[in-house]
Motif scaffolding. Sequence first.
Motif, PDB file in Angstrom:
ATOM      1  N   ASP A 234      30.676  33.285 -29.246  1.00 37.43           N
ATOM      2  CA  ASP A 234      31.489  33.865 -28.165  1.00 37.43           C
ATOM      3  C   ASP A 234      30.972  33.458 -26.784  1.00 37.43           C
ATOM      4  OD1 ASP A 234      32.798  35.034 -30.253  1.00 37.43           O
ATOM      5  OD2 ASP A 234      31.954  37.044 -29.938  1.00 37.43           O
ATOM      6  N   THR A 235      29.643  33.410 -26.620  1.00 37.75           N
ATOM      7  CA  THR A 235      29.062  33.057 -25.323  1.00 37.75           C
ATOM      8  C   THR A 235      29.518  31.664 -24.902  1.00 37.75           C
ATOM      9  OG1 THR A 235      27.121  34.413 -25.799  1.00 37.75           O
ATOM     10  CG2 THR A 235      26.866  32.724 -24.094  1.00 37.75           C
ATOM     11  N   LEU A 236      29.420  30.722 -25.828  1.00 37.76           N
ATOM     12  CA  LEU A 236      29.803  29.341 -25.505  1.00 37.76           C
ATOM     13  C   LEU A 236      31.292  29.267 -25.178  1.00 37.76           C
ATOM     14  CD1 LEU A 236      29.237  26.313 -25.292  1.00 37.76           C
ATOM     15  CD2 LEU A 236      29.477  26.166 -27.783  1.00 37.76           C
ATOM     16  N   ARG A 237      32.099  29.946 -25.985  1.00 36.63           N
ATOM     17  CA  ARG A 237      33.547  29.965 -25.714  1.00 36.63           C
ATOM     18  C   ARG A 237      33.816  30.465 -24.286  1.00 36.63           C
ATOM     19  NH1 ARG A 237      38.278  33.384 -28.940  1.00 36.63           N
ATOM     20  NH2 ARG A 237      39.656  33.555 -27.139  1.00 36.63           N
ATOM     21  N   ASN A 238      33.138  31.574 -23.909  1.00 36.46           N
ATOM     22  CA  ASN A 238      33.356  32.142 -22.570  1.00 36.46           C
ATOM     23  C   ASN A 238      32.903  31.190 -21.464  1.00 36.46           C
ATOM     24  OD1 ASN A 238      34.393  34.425 -23.680  1.00 36.46           O
ATOM     25  ND2 ASN A 238      32.616  35.743 -23.267  1.00 36.46           N
ATOM     26  N   VAL A 239      31.737  30.567 -21.669  1.00 34.77           N
ATOM     27  CA  VAL A 239      31.214  29.686 -20.621  1.00 34.77           C
ATOM     28  C   VAL A 239      32.138  28.475 -20.445  1.00 34.77           C
ATOM     29  CG1 VAL A 239      29.270  28.210 -19.952  1.00 34.77           C
ATOM     30  CG2 VAL A 239      28.834  30.468 -20.899  1.00 34.77           C
ATOM     31  N   ILE A 240      32.691  27.990 -21.561  1.00 35.73           N
ATOM     32  CA  ILE A 240      33.651  26.875 -21.451  1.00 35.73           C
ATOM     33  C   ILE A 240      34.894  27.360 -20.682  1.00 35.73           C
ATOM     34  CG2 ILE A 240      35.244  25.421 -22.786  1.00 35.73           C
ATOM     35  CD1 ILE A 240      32.991  25.239 -24.946  1.00 35.73           C
ATOM     36  N   GLU A 241      35.338  28.607 -20.961  1.00 29.67           N
ATOM     37  CA  GLU A 241      36.568  29.096 -20.330  1.00 29.67           C
ATOM     38  C   GLU A 241      36.408  29.396 -18.846  1.00 29.67           C
ATOM     39  OE1 GLU A 241      38.556  31.216 -24.297  1.00 29.67           O
ATOM     40  OE2 GLU A 241      38.091  32.458 -22.563  1.00 29.67           O
ATOM     41  N   THR A 242      35.295  30.039 -18.468  1.00 31.73           N
ATOM     42  CA  THR A 242      35.198  30.523 -17.076  1.00 31.73           C
ATOM     43  C   THR A 242      34.123  29.825 -16.252  1.00 31.73           C
ATOM     44  OG1 THR A 242      33.673  32.289 -17.697  1.00 31.73           O
ATOM     45  CG2 THR A 242      36.004  32.830 -17.750  1.00 31.73           C
ATOM     46  N   GLU A 243      33.268  29.016 -16.900  1.00 34.11           N
ATOM     47  CA  GLU A 243      32.233  28.224 -16.226  1.00 34.11           C
ATOM     48  C   GLU A 243      31.229  29.081 -15.447  1.00 34.11           C
ATOM     49  OE1 GLU A 243      33.964  24.849 -14.234  1.00 34.11           O
ATOM     50  OE2 GLU A 243      34.704  24.088 -16.148  1.00 34.11           O
ATOM     51  N   GLU A 244      31.001  30.296 -15.931  1.00 27.55           N
ATOM     52  CA  GLU A 244      30.015  31.177 -15.296  1.00 27.55           C
ATOM     53  C   GLU A 244      29.246  31.927 -16.377  1.00 27.55           C
ATOM     54  OE1 GLU A 244      32.486  32.573 -11.315  1.00 27.55           O
ATOM     55  OE2 GLU A 244      32.419  33.922 -13.029  1.00 27.55           O
ATOM     56  N   PHE A 245      28.029  32.320 -16.065  1.00 25.60           N
ATOM     57  CA  PHE A 245      27.275  33.205 -16.944  1.00 25.60           C
ATOM     58  C   PHE A 245      26.134  33.837 -16.147  1.00 25.60           C
ATOM     59  CE2 PHE A 245      25.407  28.975 -17.498  1.00 25.60           C
ATOM     60  CZ  PHE A 245      24.031  29.179 -17.534  1.00 25.60           C
ATOM     61  N   VAL A 246      25.518  34.855 -16.729  1.00 23.74           N
ATOM     62  CA  VAL A 246      24.363  35.495 -16.104  1.00 23.74           C
ATOM     63  C   VAL A 246      23.234  35.535 -17.121  1.00 23.74           C
ATOM     64  CG1 VAL A 246      23.457  37.645 -15.088  1.00 23.74           C
ATOM     65  CG2 VAL A 246      25.802  36.923 -14.595  1.00 23.74           C
ATOM     66  N   VAL A 247      22.031  35.155 -16.676  1.00 25.26           N
ATOM     67  CA  VAL A 247      20.835  35.281 -17.516  1.00 25.26           C
ATOM     68  C   VAL A 247      20.170  36.601 -17.129  1.00 25.26           C
ATOM     69  CG1 VAL A 247      18.555  34.356 -18.053  1.00 25.26           C
ATOM     70  CG2 VAL A 247      20.459  32.782 -17.563  1.00 25.26           C
ATOM     71  N   ASN A 248      20.157  37.549 -18.055  1.00 23.72           N
ATOM     72  CA  ASN A 248      19.478  38.833 -17.825  1.00 23.72           C
ATOM     73  C   ASN A 248      18.113  38.757 -18.496  1.00 23.72           C
ATOM     74  OD1 ASN A 248      21.893  40.646 -16.836  1.00 23.72           O
ATOM     75  ND2 ASN A 248      22.659  39.397 -18.516  1.00 23.72           N
ATOM     76  N   VAL A 249      17.101  39.303 -17.832  1.00 26.55           N
ATOM     77  CA  VAL A 249      15.764  39.282 -18.422  1.00 26.55           C
ATOM     78  C   VAL A 249      15.608  40.490 -19.339  1.00 26.55           C
ATOM     79  CG1 VAL A 249      13.312  39.557 -17.877  1.00 26.55           C
ATOM     80  CG2 VAL A 249      14.728  37.954 -16.570  1.00 26.55           C
ATOM     81  N   VAL A 250      15.048  40.224 -20.536  1.00 27.63           N
ATOM     82  CA  VAL A 250      14.795  41.314 -21.491  1.00 27.63           C
ATOM     83  C   VAL A 250      13.386  41.837 -21.243  1.00 27.63           C
ATOM     84  CG1 VAL A 250      14.674  41.958 -23.921  1.00 27.63           C
ATOM     85  CG2 VAL A 250      16.219  40.118 -23.196  1.00 27.63           C
ATOM     86  N   SER A 251      13.286  43.029 -20.693  1.00 29.78           N
ATOM     87  CA  SER A 251      11.961  43.643 -20.565  1.00 29.78           C
ATOM     88  C   SER A 251      11.581  44.188 -21.931  1.00 29.78           C
ATOM     89  CB  SER A 251      12.001  44.775 -19.536  1.00 29.78           C
ATOM     90  OG  SER A 251      12.930  45.737 -19.974  1.00 29.78           O
ATOM     91  N   SER A 252      10.301  44.460 -22.088  1.00 30.23           N
ATOM     92  CA  SER A 252       9.835  45.018 -23.346  1.00 30.23           C
ATOM     93  C   SER A 252      10.622  46.293 -23.712  1.00 30.23           C
ATOM     94  CB  SER A 252       8.347  45.291 -23.174  1.00 30.23           C
ATOM     95  OG  SER A 252       7.869  46.040 -24.193  1.00 30.23           O
ATOM     96  N   ALA A 253      10.934  47.104 -22.698  1.00 29.09           N
ATOM     97  CA  ALA A 253      11.652  48.360 -22.944  1.00 29.09           C
ATOM     98  C   ALA A 253      13.084  48.126 -23.435  1.00 29.09           C
ATOM     99  CB  ALA A 253      11.675  49.193 -21.661  1.00 29.09           C
ATOM    100  N   LEU A 254      13.629  46.930 -23.152  1.00 28.98           N
ATOM    101  CA  LEU A 254      15.019  46.655 -23.551  1.00 28.98           C
ATOM    102  C   LEU A 254      15.117  45.891 -24.871  1.00 28.98           C
ATOM    103  CD1 LEU A 254      16.506  45.729 -20.036  1.00 28.98           C
ATOM    104  CD2 LEU A 254      17.156  47.682 -21.466  1.00 28.98           C
ATOM    105  N   GLY A 255      13.971  45.743 -25.566  1.00 24.23           N
ATOM    106  CA  GLY A 255      13.945  44.945 -26.800  1.00 24.23           C
ATOM    107  C   GLY A 255      14.942  45.421 -27.849  1.00 24.23           C
ATOM    108  N   ASP A 256      15.003  46.722 -28.095  1.00 21.28           N
ATOM    109  CA  ASP A 256      15.913  47.224 -29.138  1.00 21.28           C
ATOM    110  C   ASP A 256      17.374  46.968 -28.754  1.00 21.28           C
ATOM    111  OD1 ASP A 256      13.874  48.074 -30.764  1.00 21.28           O
ATOM    112  OD2 ASP A 256      13.875  50.133 -29.986  1.00 21.28           O
ATOM    113  N   ALA A 257      17.680  47.179 -27.485  1.00 20.17           N
ATOM    114  CA  ALA A 257      19.063  46.952 -27.019  1.00 20.17           C
ATOM    115  C   ALA A 257      19.413  45.474 -27.165  1.00 20.17           C
ATOM    116  CB  ALA A 257      19.204  47.401 -25.567  1.00 20.17           C
TER     117      ALA A 257
END
Length: 206
Positions: free
Chosen positions: A71-94
């Motif tokens: 899905d990510t690749l499909r979206n990036v091809i469609e809209t040519e945008e994305f965001v890289v979010n950093v995974v902190s240790s506290a966000l590992g499960d999410a």
Amino acid sequence: MYFQPGEHKAAGLSFSPIKAIISPRPIGWISSRGEDGTFNLAPYSYFNAISESPPMVIFSSAPSESSQHKDTLRNVIETEEFVVNVVSSALGDAMNITSAGLSYGESEFAAANLEMADCKTVSVPRVATSPAALECKLWKIVELPKPDHVNGGVMIIGTITGIHIDDSVIKDGKVDVKAYQPLARLGYMDYGRISEVFTMQRPSKK
Ligand SMILES: Cc1cc2nc3c(=O)[nH]c(=O)nc-3n(C[C@H](O)[C@H](O)[C@H](O)COP(=O)(O)O)c2cc1C
């Protein structure tokens, strides 16, 4: 021990050790938007920064057995945008929850109970609780060789157009990595946290 790629079992290793050898790796937690307006969020650890000026990142999407792109690749091809979010240790499960293969259009933000926040240079939301997020515009897509799949892997190269950092991880004008606590992807199903930091000065010119 020596073996060629794909021959690890004959060498006595149950799993390919490539991810464990090239570790730790950062995790790019990529949010994206489809042209139908739906949002997606998924982790990609074939991810890294490749240039400081202009600031650029890559991540790569593995081939799937079906003819469908992730899905990510499909979206990036469609809209040519994305965001890289950093995974902190506290966000590992999410982060782990968002790696589930949900149907296209089904939001991983909702599945992992994550709040979205607006970006400024892209119309893709970021993870509000990530300690940092990089707004990116697609620069180039590179198709990787296709050894034995219908689709080959695809490398996505993006230019960073906006940077969010949570003020709480800034100390004395620098990102304090111990407060930031980026989760590291190791091999197999393993992850690591930063528990010790030391400094080395570069050799001076003579
Ligand atoms: C820590 C972690 C790292 C991952 N890295 C990658 C990667 O680099 N490339 C990839 O294709 N899939 C990777 N995956 C698997 C994807 O996150 C998974 O296939 C996901 O369902 C893709 O979501 P999407 O179809 O919404 O883009 C990773 C999973 C985890 C948990």
